[in-house]
Scaffold this motif. Structure first.
Motif: not given
Length: 228
Positions: A62-66, A92-93, A25-27, A83-90
């Motif tokens: 890094g989340g979406t790498g913004y 979006v990135g 939801l947050a990405g 690097i981030d552990i969330s495939p959902e955020m990645l």
């Protein structure tokens, strides 16, 4: 990690499921809202990192790498890994990277406490609102890993939560409502002290100055032993 009780396994699984939902939801919301955050922390981080004139940069949590994309705009010849552990955020990135045409940022799925990079690789390890997200033990391991992948003379540059002057109690209560208990460990000198405990030298620490800039900036350097 040794899992001795089924209850622990269920608890870990439950936390992971909640985090996956949060990131799903947050990405998109974070990607859209980052530029409007009080004090423009991502832009501040990008400026601080660009001033180092690094060849290689690693972004943790890094989340979406913004923030990585902002650094890439300022330093088009710098190679940046986020690097981030969330495939959902990645996800979006990666979509944003395709749209922007940025070619010097690579997004990785991984754990900040087990970095998939060789020793002495990066000039800067950066993070914006990442360190407070990590549980205490994981945070310590992530610092160790950051030190391992930093080149001598390299630096960790971090922006994270901090209590504004005269509002410490209120801000701690606010953090207690929106974050887990371990997040408060980075407030005040907590984050800087953690870096010092891992043989880094804190060269700059700018605490939060007001509610309009409710974050701290820490630069901690890995000194080259040959310079001693």
């Amino acid at each position: 990690m040794v899992n001795t009780e089924g209850q622990n396994s269920m608890s870990t699984s439950s936390r992971w499921t909640r985090n996956r939902l949060k990131f799903l939801l947050a990405g998109p919301l974070l990607e859209a809202g980052n530029r409007f955050m009080l004090g423009r922390p991502h832009q501040r981080l990008a400026q601080e990192v660009a001033a180092e004139r690094p060849r290689r940069v690693l972004e943790l949590c890094g989340g979406t790498g913004y923030a990585s994309r902002l650094v890439a705009e300022l330093r088009p010849n710098t190679r940046i890994d986020s690097i981030d552990i969330s495939p959902e955020m990645l996800a979006v990135g990666r979509s944003q990277l395709r749209r922007s045409g940025v070619g010097n940022v690579t997004l990785h799925r991984g754990d900040a406490a087990i970095l998939p990079f060789p020793d002495n690789t990066f000039d800067v390890v950066m993070s914006v609102f990442g360190w407070h997200e990590l549980p205490t033990d994981t945070r310590r391991e992530a610092v160790k890993e950051s030190v391992r992948v930093l080149r001598p003379g390299g630096a960790i540059i971090a922006i994270d939560h901090d209590a504004p002057p005269k509002l410490g109690r209120a801000y701690r209560a606010y953090i207690g409502l929106i974050e887990r208990a371990h997040a408060r460990e980075v407030l005040g000198s907590g984050l800087a002290d953690l870096f010092v405990d891992h043989r880094l030298v804190v060269t700059n620490h700018h605490p939060a100055s007001s509610w309009s800039v409710p974050f701290q900036i820490v630069r901690a350097e890995l000194r080259d032993p040959r310079m001693n």
